[in-house]
Write an enzyme that holds these catalytic residues in place. Structure first.
Site, mmCIF file in Angstrom:
data_model
loop_
_atom_site.group_PDB
_atom_site.id
_atom_site.type_symbol
_atom_site.label_atom_id
_atom_site.label_comp_id
_atom_site.label_asym_id
_atom_site.label_seq_id
_atom_site.Cartn_x
_atom_site.Cartn_y
_atom_site.Cartn_z
ATOM 1 N N TYR A 1 -1.503 -1.602 -11.988
ATOM 2 C CA TYR A 1 -2.954 -1.723 -12.091
ATOM 3 C C TYR A 1 -3.541 -1.103 -13.353
ATOM 4 O O TYR A 1 -4.738 -0.917 -13.444
ATOM 5 C CB TYR A 1 -3.631 -1.132 -10.854
ATOM 6 C CG TYR A 1 -3.128 -1.735 -9.581
ATOM 7 C CD1 TYR A 1 -3.434 -3.054 -9.254
ATOM 8 C CD2 TYR A 1 -2.309 -1.008 -8.719
ATOM 9 C CE1 TYR A 1 -2.939 -3.629 -8.105
ATOM 10 C CE2 TYR A 1 -1.821 -1.583 -7.559
ATOM 11 C CZ TYR A 1 -2.135 -2.890 -7.263
ATOM 12 O OH TYR A 1 -1.646 -3.470 -6.130
ATOM 13 N N GLY B 1 0.787 -1.225 0.000
ATOM 14 C CA GLY B 1 0.000 0.000 0.000
ATOM 15 C C GLY B 1 0.816 1.270 0.000
ATOM 16 O O GLY B 1 0.267 2.362 0.182
ATOM 17 N N ARG C 1 -8.669 2.710 -13.689
ATOM 18 C CA ARG C 1 -8.599 3.298 -12.347
ATOM 19 C C ARG C 1 -9.306 4.653 -12.224
ATOM 20 O O ARG C 1 -9.972 4.900 -11.211
ATOM 21 C CB ARG C 1 -7.152 3.400 -11.888
ATOM 22 C CG ARG C 1 -6.463 2.041 -11.743
ATOM 23 C CD ARG C 1 -5.048 2.167 -11.191
ATOM 24 N NE ARG C 1 -5.082 2.607 -9.804
ATOM 25 C CZ ARG C 1 -4.678 3.796 -9.407
ATOM 26 N NH1 ARG C 1 -4.220 4.695 -10.276
ATOM 27 N NH2 ARG C 1 -4.731 4.129 -8.116
ATOM 28 N N PRO D 1 5.157 -4.746 -1.237
ATOM 29 C CA PRO D 1 4.999 -3.608 -2.149
ATOM 30 C C PRO D 1 4.775 -4.082 -3.573
ATOM 31 O O PRO D 1 5.401 -5.035 -4.039
ATOM 32 C CB PRO D 1 6.344 -2.877 -2.022
ATOM 33 C CG PRO D 1 7.314 -3.969 -1.681
ATOM 34 C CD PRO D 1 6.546 -4.938 -0.810
ATOM 35 N N GLY D 2 3.875 -3.428 -4.261
ATOM 36 C CA GLY D 2 3.652 -3.698 -5.679
ATOM 37 C C GLY D 2 3.721 -2.399 -6.444
ATOM 38 O O GLY D 2 4.645 -2.128 -7.195
ATOM 39 N N ARG D 3 2.716 -1.539 -6.203
ATOM 40 C CA ARG D 3 2.672 -0.227 -6.848
ATOM 41 C C ARG D 3 3.977 0.547 -6.619
ATOM 42 O O ARG D 3 4.509 1.175 -7.537
ATOM 43 C CB ARG D 3 1.489 0.576 -6.290
ATOM 44 C CG ARG D 3 1.314 1.955 -6.890
ATOM 45 C CD ARG D 3 0.513 2.876 -5.969
ATOM 46 N NE ARG D 3 -0.598 2.215 -5.340
ATOM 47 C CZ ARG D 3 -1.823 2.121 -5.862
ATOM 48 N NH1 ARG D 3 -2.063 2.659 -7.032
ATOM 49 N NH2 ARG D 3 -2.782 1.513 -5.205
ATOM 50 N N CYS E 1 -17.384 3.981 -25.310
ATOM 51 C CA CYS E 1 -18.769 4.462 -25.300
ATOM 52 C C CYS E 1 -19.295 4.580 -23.875
ATOM 53 O O CYS E 1 -20.291 3.941 -23.505
ATOM 54 C CB CYS E 1 -19.654 3.533 -26.128
ATOM 55 S SG CYS E 1 -19.201 3.497 -27.868
#
Length: 437
Positions: free
Chosen positions: A394, A251, A333, A294-296, A364
């Site tokens: 993401y 996070g 997102r 951790p990723g982001r 659309c």
């Protein structure tokens, strides 16, 4: 203004302006757009490596698992494996990708609030180092799979500490109403730990919590640590239970727009580690090994998305819509939880003569808007190339084929050379699974 200098923190570390064009990894992004087409994800592996090493420096004694859900390919797995990281997978597909890439299964942990029997069996049979238990009945299901495999499966028990991080409600995960984990306050977490300890086919390796996403300060983690150690102190005083590992999840926030203050592991890491040691000492507990996911933070700023400009419209309210050839199919997102992004022109990143525009997607849906109020040059026109920073996490991993839109390619840019990491889908790819009943 959305100029290069103001967005440098959100761009890959190798980003620079050369001859009036945005370059990443020594590659001209305008040429990349022309060669590979748009939308196009441009990935800078050096930025990922820099972030991995910085995070390890900030948490030198911790076990670090990369959160695969942010963005996962076989090539990313191999980079992480060489750097000595673990891997956090949350589905059978992520597990399969990692195993095909020969990522060491003992360095993986599997998450998920509703794991299938097939996913649990695959994880156990592969020899995963940890499985994070998310509900009480999973313990017996994991134990049964371990018994069939003739091994004891190590587990984390995921708990919800009741901490509400200051972020969007859709990405808060540590509060009492979360769908994830077992509540400490309700007693469900303690029941799961007691059940795990008594089960002959599982080994309680530790507890896990994840409080939310894009957090840029130490305070929410410190709050969670206080609650977790209160919980562990109670377990120890009542039953003599000592927990070996404490996984605090991920996070950690990154810069998306000008002025964002990202999470700094070098300064804030000390605060988190000090809080953990102080709480362990206060409760008379042995200090558990800390783990993070951790990723982001590791991959978010390693990538930009390139778009080609199409129609430009002026509304009656003086809004200017700059439409691009992608949108919610390659970055959901903004529509999903109002994530904010910036943009600049790859072919004119330093033009200070700008105006506020809305970067609109081609789908659309009225909600298909990638960024509002961003500054682009007044002379922006058709076929210019818009670069959107901080799309490493993401964006591609949540991409879809809405409106039968093929998913973009991903290219790596390093040392002045580009290569395809993920090829662009074709129209034939879109229909290859369809049958004529």
């Amino acid at each position: 203004m959305s100029t290069f200098a103001e967005l440098k923190a959100a761009l890959p570390d190798t980003a620079e302006v050369v001859d009036g064009h945005l370059h990443i990894g020594g590659c001209d992004t305008v040429r990349l757009a022309a060669e590979y087409g748009t939308p196009l994800f441009v990935f800078c592996p050096q930025t990922l490596l820099n972030r991995v090493r910085l995070f390890k420096q900030g948490f030198p004694e911790a076990t670090i698992y990369y959160a695969a859900k942010a963005f996962l390919t076989k090539a990313v797995c191999r980079i992480l494996e060489v750097e000595g990281l673990g891997l956090d997978v949350a589905s059978g597909g992520e597990l399969h990708t990692a195993l095909v890439a020969s990522f060491p299964p003992e360095r993986m942990v599997m998450h998920g609030n509703n794991k299938s029997d097939a996913e649990i069996t695959a994880a156990v049979d592969a020899g995963l180092g940890r499985i994070a238990v998310d509900n009480l009945e999973e313990i017996d299901r994991i134990g049964a799979a371990a018994h069939r495999a003739g091994r004891v499966q190590a587990i984390f028990v995921r708990v919800t500490p009741g901490v509400e991080a200051d972020t969007h409600k859709h990405i808060i995960t540590g509060h009492h109403e979360s769908k994830f984990g077992l509540s400490i306050a309700s007693g469900a977490a303690a029941e799961a730990i007691n059940t795990a300890i008594a089960h002959p086919d599982v080994d309680l390796a530790g507890i896990h919590c994840h409080i939310g996403s894009n957090i840029c300060s130490a305070e929410p983690f410190e709050d969670a640590i206080d609650i977790l150690f209160d919980f562990l102190g109670d377990l120890y005083s009542r039953a003599g239970i000592q927990i070996k590992q404490m996984n605090l999840g991920g996070g950690f926030g990154v810069p998306f727009v000008a002025g964002d203050e990202p999470f700094d592991p070098l300064s804030l890491g000390d605060a988190i580690l000090n809080a953990a040691h102080a709480s362990a000492e206060e409760h008379g507990l042995q200090m558990p090994q800390l783990c993070f996911e951790p990723g982001r933070w590791l991959i978010g700023n390693s990538m930009v998305t390139l778009y080609s400009v199409g129609a430009i419209k002026h509304s009656m309210d003086d809004l200017v819509f700059v439409s691009v050839d992608g949108g919610m199919s390659d970055n959901i997102r903004p529509a999903l939880y109002q994530a904010s992004y910036e943009a600049l022109l790859a072919n004119n990143p330093d033009d200070g003569h700008t105006r506020a525009v809305t970067v609109a997607g081609m789908h659309c849906e009225s909600g298909d808007v990638l960024a509002e109020g961003v500054q682009l040059p007044v002379e922006t026109g058709r076929s210019d190339v818009v670069a959107m920073p901080a799309t490493g996490a993401y964006a591609y991993s949540m991409a879809s084929n809405y409106n039968k839109k093929p998913r973009p390619a991903v290219v790596t840019a390093s040392g002045g050379r580009a290569s395809v990491m993920v090829r662009r889908e074709t129209y034939e790819d879109l229909i290859r699974l369809e049958e004529d009943p």
